[in-house]
Design an enzyme around this catalytic site. Structure first.
Site, short mmCIF file in Angstrom:
data_model
loop_
_atom_site.label_atom_id
_atom_site.label_comp_id
_atom_site.label_asym_id
_atom_site.label_seq_id
_atom_site.Cartn_x
_atom_site.Cartn_y
_atom_site.Cartn_z
N HIS C 56 0.82 -1.22 0.00
CA HIS C 56 0.00 0.00 0.00
C HIS C 56 0.86 1.26 0.00
O HIS C 56 0.35 2.35 0.26
CB HIS C 56 -0.88 0.04 1.25
CG HIS C 56 -1.72 -1.16 1.45
ND1 HIS C 56 -2.60 -1.61 0.50
CD2 HIS C 56 -1.82 -2.02 2.49
CE1 HIS C 56 -3.20 -2.70 0.95
NE2 HIS C 56 -2.74 -2.98 2.16
N HIS C 218 -6.91 -4.31 -1.05
CA HIS C 218 -6.12 -5.54 -1.02
C HIS C 218 -6.28 -6.35 -2.28
O HIS C 218 -6.15 -7.57 -2.28
CB HIS C 218 -6.52 -6.39 0.19
CG HIS C 218 -6.18 -5.74 1.48
ND1 HIS C 218 -7.04 -4.90 2.13
CD2 HIS C 218 -5.04 -5.77 2.22
CE1 HIS C 218 -6.46 -4.46 3.24
NE2 HIS C 218 -5.26 -4.95 3.32
#
Ligand SMILES: Nc1ncnc2c1ncn2[C@@H]1O[C@H](COP(=O)(O)OP(=O)(O)O)[C@@H](O)[C@H]1O
Ligand SMILES: Nc1ncnc2c1ncn2[C@@H]1O[C@H](COP(=O)(O)OP(=O)(O)O)[C@@H](O)[C@H]1O
Ligand SMILES: [Mg+2]
Ligand SMILES: [Mg+2]
Ligand SMILES: [Mg+2]
Ligand SMILES: [Mg+2]
Lengths: 331, 202, 331, 202
Positions: C56, C218
């Site tokens: 991320h 995700h």
């Protein structure tokens, strides 16, 4: 083609609209297609203008602001801006002390900036162009268009911008930009191609286990297609090419591991670790660095490594405060 | 010679072939030649009007191309047409000889600006033989000369395929530029196709 | 799978090596897998720790520094960190005034942070967890795991970090993070899937004209698969979902148009222009904004829009100086 | 009951099936369950030694899973094994009844931590029926009970396919989670397959 856009023909203008809305400190002129510092022109300050095709963001519009560019003129995607635009930017930032054009070495950019400089001189603005040609992937010769301008553009814009901000004279600002260019080299690698919106399909096709070595920043294929290899091997290919052209041993260097747009930051940091290791192993000392997406090719995956052999003065100018959407420190 | 009809027809041909030109440019350049020239020639066609003198038509088209196209082709095509227009001067009629001089001026303008020689794999490889062929046939009248120019441009463009580029973006590819036709040479063929069609129908 | 990596198993560690080399101002502990501010622990300062799966970036490691996080613990790709890591980070930044954990609401993150908090309390460190759950794409209910934590994490880390930096007490720092979470909503859209290195293939397949609405961060598929649409329509879908859940009319807002990793900045600016237009048309005033890649999903193409309804105090804390690799201003 | 052999076998089965587990997790989660559990169980197997008492084996495996796995499965599997180990205490021999109590403790640990009920489409859907089936067959000896537990776990895992997830990452998908097997339930089957194989061969 899957893009987060409205209409193919409006991508550049829509992005400029977003820049205008997101950065109230910039003056974005949609009519003239220029992005200008809100405090321009400043009397007595040398103006610094750059521009080129769109699709390389944050270059150049994201580097307009305190301590870097005074104006940028974004062309269509991967297409150099037109002389009118460049002239408008030049006029907007001219404070009587002359204007430096930072031009990446592509025929289109060089010709359009040249035409704009002629027009500017008709309006009594002294223009000095500095052509950036740092890409070692291109075999140079006097019979060709020479090397491409790529990653070192960021170095030149930052360092010349710092000197201009501190009151440097026209010849000095242009001179330091040239010095940065002469002391810098770059080499890029693509893991995937990218798609120019107007073209609608990728500029080249790469197999699942193929990469392109020696690419530029316009989605063009590179010098050589090879099998997919590890990050460490890719970094070695890039830095070896740079080192062969400009020996790095014994130098203090500024290094950029630049993402082409579609490679995760996590991977860029991994590549940076490999780069720092390579440089240490070859006698160079890394004293300044940039890791991230600074000169992109739309959504292309891959990276470009740029190295500048620093001097104490260049280091000082690199460290000077900068406040732009894409680069910011010290203020 | 109706230069207005010539330019309008050129714009049409570019528009119809823009995708092919872009595809050629994708192979050895950056995939924008078709959209560049299309954008430029659309703007040029809009800026023109039939009642302008022939030289003024070309000059206006050239100036508009410079202002609207960008890339390498904008300044190069723009300069070519501006120089051609300048050569025609204020004349209200353009015969075969005048047009020959204008085409020669266009070629000189392109080479002055871009520094490309024949064999560098650029638009010069279509433009230069076309101008020479035109001049050689100019005595037989405009339509014949234009037809000869088109044939030569086509051959010249075709002949760029095996060349290695030494100018423009394709030069960065080195030996990998071999085997593809130069997009600017391909669009130059359209310029002469438009000329031949216009000359034939007048 | 084409990635700029050496070995699938080493990606997180290699990225940490790069962070360590590129940011001398951070203390990167490869053994414990934590990234810590070099001046930690500071006596009397509330510590601010976050962490989560890797992939991320710049979240969270890129937000460690003055005015934001004191430490981050990166897990494997898309996998929450383990309690040992979180404990190490907590201990490293504990200056006696307690530690706030910013936790994104995923079962794995919540459980691992919970276990770490218990271990920390054994060492007499008071820990207050703040769970971020801003994603309006998830239908909330008391029988489910609730909403996901996504973009608002950046807001909470910045604002709570500013308060902690200025000497805020444990309850206040946790309180303002909770307040930010309550006043924030996000909605994400994917144009392409992404590939977890260890999995070797994309988590889902999307057709050339399909997109996923309501994704998390995700690489998981979203709530709904729809036909490709324009940026303006995508922005409308996202902001409508947010507005329905938390009416925006009459509010001053902070807006983030966040890239998922593979979408060019040029397109994000275009989307931002559409977002600002939408908000103005729905009675909201944009007073602060972020456009760029801040919470990514590897190389996924697409964007996430996050909105926070500001108060004067939140605005002041947002504006406070911050100096991290990923966010920097005012210093 | 040789808990060391059980854990080593579980690690082997997870390793062999890691790709399948990850694929199941890609469909309704984030594509890491196989690599998570594989990473955790490799570390656990390394941390174990055959001469540890049976309860200590499970506790060590559990603690290692917590420390090395991450994600939801790390704390959940870790807690399950730690609780099971704790229930076995210091005993040097483990019979059918003791193992039954340990499995029950494992289930309770998972539910305490994760708050999932049967039908929420989680590992509990395999674990709960397995424990119940084990207890029902415990009188017939360890091998038979373990075999019954495996059958029940398999049925339970299979039965997660039509369910809509209410816990864990798959719950974010809402109705789109229907039609896929829960990866944690699938890995729980491996836990009981390892148990059944170990019990059968001893
Ligand atoms: N120096 C030059 N002289 C003549 N023609 C050139 C030169 N450089 C490029 N060209 C022509 O320009 C064409 C490319 O135009 P275009 O794609 O529109 O611009 P760009 O290369 O900037 O993307 C080439 O195919 C070539 O024919
Ligand atoms: N609250 C819960 N209770 C029980 N099991 C759960 C819970 N949440 C998730 N799980 C299990 O964890 C599995 C996912 O594990 P894993 O993929 O390793 O972690 P993550 O979801 O963090 O990526 C799910 O398939 C499910 O069986
Ligand atoms: Mg171009
Ligand atoms: Mg081109
Ligand atoms: Mg996970
Ligand atoms: Mg998972």
């Amino acid at each position: 083609m899957k893009k987060l856009i409205d209409a193919v023909d409006d991508v550049v203008l829509d992005a400029m609209r977003g820049m205008a809305a997101a950065h109230p400190s910039l003056r974005v002129d949609l009519e003239q297609r220029v992005i200008v510092r809100s405090d321009a022109p400043r009397t007595g300050k040398v103006g610094l203008v750059s521009g080129g095709g769109s699709g390389h963001e944050p270059l150049h519009g994201g580097f307009v602001g305190y301590g870097m560019l005074d104006a940028a003129c974004p062309g269509e995607v991967f297409t150099s801006p037109v002389p009118d635009q460049i002239l408008a930017a030049t006029t907007a930032v001219s404070g009587g002390a002359g204007v430096v054009h930072i031009v990446k070495n592509y025929t289109g950019d060089v010709l359009n900036f040249q035409m704009a400089a002629e027009l500017a001189e008709d309006e009594d603005i002294e223009v000095v162009p500095v052509v950036i040609d740092d890409d070692v992937a291109v075999q140079d010769s006097t019979f060709t268009a020479g090397r491409r301008g790529t990653g070192a553009t960021v170095f030149a814009e930052k360092i010349a911008g710092a000197l201009a901000e501190s009151g440097g004279a026209l010849a000095d600002v242009a001179g330091v930009a040239k010095e940065v260019n002469e002391r810098s080299r770059s080499f890029g690698v693509a893991l995937t191609a990218c798609t120019v919106p107007a073209a609608g399909r990728p500029t080249f096709e790469l197999g699942e286990d193929e990469i392109e070595l020696g690419i530029g920043i316009h989605g063009e294929p590179g010098r050589e297609r090879v099998r997919l290899r590890t990050a460490t091997e890719i970094v070695d290919a890039a830095l070896s090419a740079i080192d062969e052209d400009m020996p790095l041993s014994g130098s203090e260097v500024l290094v950029m591991v630049n993402g082409m747009g579609g490679t995760p930051l996590m991977e860029l940091y991994g590549a940076y670790a490999a780069a720092e290791k390579w440089l240490a192993g070859h006698g160079a000392t890394v004293s300044r660095r940039l890791v991230g997406n600074y000169v992109t090719s739309l959504e292309m995956a891959g990276c470009m490594i740029s190295v500048c052999r620093l001097t104490p003065r260049l280091t000082e100018l690199w460290d000077a405060p900068v406040e732009t959407p894409g680069l910011r420190w010290g203020r | 010679m109706d230069t207005y009809a010539w330019m309008v027809r050129f714009a049409e041909l570019v528009s119809a072939d823009a995708e092919r030109l872009t595809r050629l440019d994708s192979a050895i350049g950056d995939g924008d030649h078709g959209s560049n020239l299309d954008r430029g020639m659309r703007a040029a066609a809009e800026a023109l009007s039939a009642d302008l003198p022939p030289g003024k038509v070309l000059m206006t088209a050239g100036r508009t191309l410079v202002s609207k196209t960008g890339g390498a082709s904008g300044p190069l095509y723009g300069t070519a047409l501006r120089r051609a227009g300048k050569a025609l001067g204020d004349a209200s009629e353009v015969g075969a000889a005048e047009l020959g001089a204008a085409l020669r001026a266009a070629l000189e303008g392109v080479q002055e600006l871009g520094k490309a020689e024949e064999g560098d794999k650029t638009m010069v490889d279509a433009l230069a033989p076309a101008v020479t062929a035109y001049e050689a046939a100019a005595g037989e009248g405009l339509a014949t000369a234009a037809r000869a120019a088109l044939d030569a441009a086509e051959k010249g463009a075709e002949a760029t395929v095996p060349l290695q580029a030494r100018k423009g973006r394709a030069s960065y590819l080195g030996p990998r530029s071999v085997g593809h036709q130069d997009p600017g040479a391909a669009s130059t063929v359209l310029l002469f196709r438009a000329l031949a069609e216009t000359a034939a129908s007048s």
